[in-house]
Design a protein around this motif. Structure first.
Motif, short mmCIF file in Angstrom:
data_model
loop_
_atom_site.label_atom_id
_atom_site.label_comp_id
_atom_site.label_asym_id
_atom_site.label_seq_id
_atom_site.Cartn_x
_atom_site.Cartn_y
_atom_site.Cartn_z
N UNK A 1 10.67 -32.79 -7.45
CA UNK A 1 10.70 -32.10 -8.75
C UNK A 1 9.35 -32.14 -9.45
N UNK A 2 8.55 -33.14 -9.13
CA UNK A 2 7.20 -33.16 -9.71
C UNK A 2 6.33 -32.06 -9.11
N UNK A 3 6.50 -31.83 -7.81
CA UNK A 3 5.73 -30.76 -7.15
C UNK A 3 6.29 -29.38 -7.47
N UNK A 4 7.60 -29.30 -7.64
CA UNK A 4 8.25 -28.02 -7.91
C UNK A 4 9.19 -28.19 -9.10
N UNK A 5 8.68 -28.10 -10.34
CA UNK A 5 9.49 -28.36 -11.54
C UNK A 5 10.69 -27.43 -11.70
#
Length: 330
Positions: A310-314
């Motif tokens: 989720x940090x790479x793809x919010x």
């Protein structure tokens, strides 16, 4: 075998009921939006109660039973987080006002405890009478794990749930909420508010989760007292945990996949136990300490991987998963 007398059973159930009573009183007397600080305090409090119980159990009855309890508690706690996903969907689908979500969650916990108590008694009886039930429970968990993994990126269709559809068709209902009331007067008639449907939906979901969670915890321990305690203490913290992690649930994108693996692992453990007892004692069994390590390891990997994703793809959002495929529009 764990020797628990009637007084200990009574005191344990009394503690659970006392904590539930506090929840009910707070929900009825002071309906309000539960803030982050309050949710943290309640969550920590419930976890400390569960840990204190485990410490007492270990000191009073030995480390083996203590390990079984903590393993069962962690399994039930992780499954309850998936339960929270569905609760969030129900609250959102029926637009439950925030100040009344506390009451709905408390009802959900009570309903879950009652249903799981029934299934615990039934499961313990069946396991004591028929050893092949370990095989059936194991196959059920493996099937559930496979289905959950296959449909891990889906949300359950609450509106089209058979119980909800039947309630809408049979019960006279109003279109609007009337505070926290279950029933109101509309056009001179006494009708149910949407809160009635919400409670029915929560109860139906609790039933489905009980069908999965009870065989899962019996895969950790076959002691009814430990099964009850692990379920009770995991569920008691569900209300506070809901408000604490509601905003974080969307980030646990791999939780359903991890739970599917855990269910499959416990299913294999149950089948090996059945084979060891009924077929050949040379069939290896999976020990409780090893199971505890595997479960904790899976949950840690799932949590870290989810946060990295989720940090790479919010824009990535988590889903609770479904046990059956949903009809998709063409």
């Amino acid at each position: 075998m764990l020797d628990i007398d009637g007084l200990t059973w009574t005191l344990t159930i009394g503690l659970v009921l006392a904590l539930l009573a506090i929840d009910l009183v707070l929900a009825a007397v002071r309906p309000h939006r539960v803030g982050f600080g309050e949710a943290v305090a309640w969550s920590v409090g419930y976890i400390l109660v569960a840990v204190a119980f485990g410490v007492w159990l270990t000191l009073a009855h030995g480390g083996d039973f203590g390990t079984q309890y903590f393993a069962g508690y962690i399994v039930e706690k992780s499954l309850s987080v998936d339960n929270l996903f569905v609760f969030v969907i129900i609250m959102s689908t029926f637009a439950v006002p925030e100040e009344h979500q506390h009451k709905v969650l408390t009802f959900g916990i009570i309903a879950a405890l009652i249903m799981r108590g029934i299934f615990i008694a039934l499961g313990a009886t069946l396991l004591s009478l028929f050893s092949f039930m370990f095989l059936l429970f194991g196959l059920l968990l493996i099937y559930t794990g496979v289905q959950l993994f296959r449909h891990r990126d889906e949300d359950p269709d609450v509106e089209n749930n058979a119980i909800v559809r039947t309630a809408r068709r049979v019960l006279p209902l109003s279109a609007e909420y009337d505070g926290g009331k279950l029933f109101t007067i509309a056009d001179g008639k006494r009708v149910g508010t949407p809160l009635v449907v919400v409670l029915i939906a929560i109860g139906g979901i609790d039933l489905l989760f009980a069908l999965d969670s009870i065989p899962a915890v019996f895969g950790i321990t076959d002691e009814p007292y430990l099964v009850f305690a692990a379920n009770a203490f995991a569920l008691l913290g569900l209300r506070a945990l809901y408000f604490l992690v509601k905003g974080l649930l969307d980030r646990l994108v791999y939780l359903s996949a991890g739970l599917a693996v855990i269910l499959g692992f416990i299913g294999v453990k149950l089948i090996l136990h059945w084979a060891h007892v009924d077929i050949d004692t040379r069939v290896p069994e999976i020990s409780t300490p090893f199971s505890l390590g595997v479960i904790i390891g899976i949950l840690l990997v799932v949590t870290v991987a989810s946060l990295v994703k989720t940090r790479r793809d919010p824009d990535t959002k988590a889903h609770p998963g479904s046990l059956r495929a949903q009809d998709r529009p063409d």
